[in-house]
Scaffold this active site. Sequence first.
Site, short mmCIF file in Angstrom:
data_model
loop_
_atom_site.label_atom_id
_atom_site.label_comp_id
_atom_site.label_asym_id
_atom_site.label_seq_id
_atom_site.Cartn_x
_atom_site.Cartn_y
_atom_site.Cartn_z
N ASP A 10 0.86 -1.19 0.00
CA ASP A 10 0.00 0.00 0.00
C ASP A 10 0.89 1.24 0.00
O ASP A 10 1.68 1.45 0.92
CB ASP A 10 -0.90 -0.01 1.24
CG ASP A 10 -2.01 1.02 1.16
OD1 ASP A 10 -2.17 1.65 0.11
OD2 ASP A 10 -2.73 1.19 2.17
N ASP A 105 -2.70 2.31 -6.18
CA ASP A 105 -1.65 2.36 -5.16
C ASP A 105 -1.67 1.18 -4.19
O ASP A 105 -1.03 1.23 -3.15
CB ASP A 105 -1.76 3.66 -4.37
CG ASP A 105 -3.08 3.80 -3.63
OD1 ASP A 105 -4.05 3.12 -4.00
OD2 ASP A 105 -3.14 4.59 -2.67
N GLU A 106 -2.35 0.11 -4.56
CA GLU A 106 -2.53 -0.98 -3.61
C GLU A 106 -2.69 -2.30 -4.35
O GLU A 106 -3.37 -2.37 -5.36
CB GLU A 106 -3.79 -0.68 -2.77
CG GLU A 106 -4.07 -1.62 -1.65
CD GLU A 106 -5.36 -1.24 -0.91
OE1 GLU A 106 -5.67 -1.94 0.06
OE2 GLU A 106 -6.05 -0.28 -1.32
#
Length: 353
Positions: A10, A105-106
């Site tokens: 993350d 983003d993860e």
Amino acid sequence: MTQRKIIHIDCDCFYAAIEMRDEPELAGKPLAVGGSAERRGVIATCNYEARAYGVRSAMSSRHALKLCPDLTIVKPRMEAYKEASREIHSIFRDYTDLIEPLSLDEAFLDVSDTHHFSGSATRIAQDIRRRVSNQLHITVSAGVAPNKFLAKIASDWKKPNGLFVITPDQVEDFVASLPVTKLHGVGKVTADKLGRLGIVDCADLRSRSKLALVREFGSFGERLWSLAHGIDDRPVQNDSRRQSVSVENTYDTDLPDLAACLEKLPALLETLGTRMERMEGQYRPGKPFVKVKFHDFTQTTLEQSGAGRDLGSYEQLLTQAFARGGKPVRLLGIGVRLHDLRDAHEQLELFST
């Protein structure tokens, strides 16, 4: 059954981190990415300096400015965020093809069968964090655990810029103390209902039978029972059809000229060939392309129909791409566009029945 090794990555305040990287004068000051207060905008994300004032995602920009009058709000630059996400995923693919993106983003990574670092998921997570920091100049937090549920909790445990590992023998004790609000799928309504039943953590949940939980919560009761025992068999879903295969490298020292860039091509081409071998029979290779990111973070990508995928073809593409900027280069990438053969195979099966 082989013990799974799952990593959850993350990025830390991703959009804001990219803005601070590209505009260093923003670093260390309260910063948010979102719409303007005059147009009833909302906050997409903010850095930790802004969070200290109570600014949060999904908050109206107007309210955020009341909480933090010195807050700088910048408009989102989605292409910049997408490009950074692509670079991060390129790093992921050096360790495994089992990648489940949750957002830009993860992502979850299943590294159960990888041979990197003698199969150590912890060392892989450490290396990913190091490479993202060195290549993109942002930080990511990572969680390592035997399943997705625990890996996601672990990545949040030492945010920002942290790594937390839950080993199989730690699962039972770790989960027992978890508040029920940490369980995947438990929102405010379910948490309130659990609270009325005297259930505030997973140890309390474990005291109830699976049947009792199903009676109270329907099919979700079975899920609650499993999570309270640290059980989550959900696989890392990797169903996306790839549009290209590529390899890229960010260099510790900028490559000063075209000759220095051309010297790096053979090694990149060798790695690309290895990646293409892993997908043989699934895709038909198409147009080759090169990507050049200059020292000032401007970049260009050039591809050509009908060109070969040999060293000479990539040298020609790189020469043309470099001429577009003519500046020192921090990142070089090469790749091939792909045509999915599985679609064609499925069509053949459809018409052969």
